[in-house]
Design a protein around this motif. Sequence first.
Motif, PDB file in Angstrom:
ATOM      1  N   GLY A 107       0.695  -1.488   0.127  1.00 56.07           N
ATOM      2  CA  GLY A 107       0.096   0.012   0.067  1.00 56.07           C
ATOM      3  C   GLY A 107       0.936   1.135   0.120  1.00 56.07           C
ATOM      4  N   ARG A 136      -3.137  -1.960  -6.136  1.00 55.68           N
ATOM      5  CA  ARG A 136      -2.404  -2.433  -4.995  1.00 55.68           C
ATOM      6  C   ARG A 136      -2.959  -1.187  -4.048  1.00 55.68           C
ATOM      7  N   LEU A 137      -3.249  -0.276  -4.270  1.00 54.80           N
ATOM      8  CA  LEU A 137      -3.344   0.929  -3.223  1.00 54.80           C
ATOM      9  C   LEU A 137      -4.849   0.548  -2.375  1.00 54.80           C
ATOM     10  N   GLU A 170      -6.666  -3.640  -0.145  1.00 58.73           N
ATOM     11  CA  GLU A 170      -7.116  -3.810   1.389  1.00 58.73           C
ATOM     12  C   GLU A 170      -8.602  -3.064   1.796  1.00 58.73           C
ATOM     13  N   ARG A 177      -5.471  -6.665   4.870  1.00 60.08           N
ATOM     14  CA  ARG A 177      -4.096  -6.222   4.629  1.00 60.08           C
ATOM     15  C   ARG A 177      -3.233  -7.440   4.426  1.00 60.08           C
TER      16      ARG A 177
END
Length: 500
Positions: A46, A251-252, A255, A269
């Motif tokens: 992240g 990817r950011l 989660e 996460r």
Amino acid sequence: MSNLKQLASQTAIYGLSSILGRSINFLLIIVYTAYLSKEDMGAFTGIYALIGFLNIVFTYGMETSFFRFSTGKNLDPSKVYYTTQSLLITSSLVLGSSLYLAAPVLSEWMEYPGQAYLFRWTALLLTFDAILAIPFAKLRLENKALIFASAKILNILMNVGFNLILIVAFPFLITEGIIPEGFLGYRSEWGVEYILLANLFANGLIVPFVWWKAGMFRFQLDSSILFPMWKYSIPLLFMGLAGVTNELISRLLFEYLLPENFYPGLSTREAAGIFGANFKLAILMNLVIQAFKYAAEPFFFKKSNDQNSPLLYAKVMHAFIVFCALLMIAISVNLYWIGPLFLRSPGYEEGLFIVPSLLMGYLLLGVYFNLSIWFKITDQTNYSFWITLAGAIASIVIIWSLLPIWGYFGAALSTLGCYLIMCVLCFFYGQKYYPIPYQTGKGIFYLMLGFAISYGGFYLELEHSTVNFIFKNSLILIFGAFIFLLEKNQIMSYLKRDKK
């Protein structure tokens, strides 16, 4: 053919730094998955996605603008360098200070309470990256490929060294009683913190070396150069933001969009850590594209005034597609042993099935880079914004709608889908405003066939390990032989012409 050989030789040198250096850096995934928790891997995924976004803001398209104006007929390259570097130093200090002060708010917003120091270090790291961008670009423009490669490799070796010291050596020495707990302020509970610190130390130490090798610099803001460059680069800034959205948004947001308990026994996460680790395996394709980009961007600009440049661009594209399709197959069919080799802890292998899709996505990114030359050399960079924005919107829509349903695969499809849309749009407008005689039909056929073979080779398994290895890798040879038969006449023509 001599032009292609020149580009190939430059790509090989840049590839030495990019592929060798990043391959060494890539090996860190073994360390991270072996020594850090999946939660730390999720944090790493992240935070570095955020760094990727902010890197674009800190440099705002000035690297490409520097290439364009340094090769202009009526401008002094030295003055262009002074102005561009002076501007980036000034803006980086302003942006870095702002981010440093906003660190406490950002840490809460991204759900890292009490860890504002992570984002203060991020601010320093981004500042170092930005003030290195133009000196590195100057080395490329001046064909100082060996110096460029040496600096890149030195930077990566320092980064790897600091990672090994902080993540592997110190815990071992503490456990063995060789050094005391808390030695030099060492904190055993830290994980992602040491990844950031290692990166920060390495980038800070390389600054003097790169500035020295780039040559003399004096602070100068020439308005006659600055304003045209600014006008040229602003669309590239938005293009860069949209582009990095395409590359990093999965990817950011992973989660934050994945439903709780979607993967039993994993927090969101931790699942992001698995996704990020498997995403790293696709970097093997991105390494080749990055090496190609380092060499091709200044090469394309220098050849833009040649009468036969469209034909040259078409040949480069075709060779690029063939090589990268072979690479995609080679990686995909060997994932059954590549995955466990690099992903050292149990649980990571459940995400391996997304890697062929990610490889294809990165391949299409390389195709888009080839296609995008038309708006760069015709100064119509406003098209880059709209094309990349379309890709960003597609990426966001796909991940928002499919990640909560398909998890890892839904996130991977956002990468593939957005680059496909960008390629289609860029090709359509490029042929309208700057026609290039691409071998479109063959190129699409090679890409589709290569992708089908990649997934087929990934899923097909034979019981005997040796037979399985031979069978899977024979697919590479079959594809290569098929390409050779179709391209035989053209290859022989190139070779005869080169002998003359």
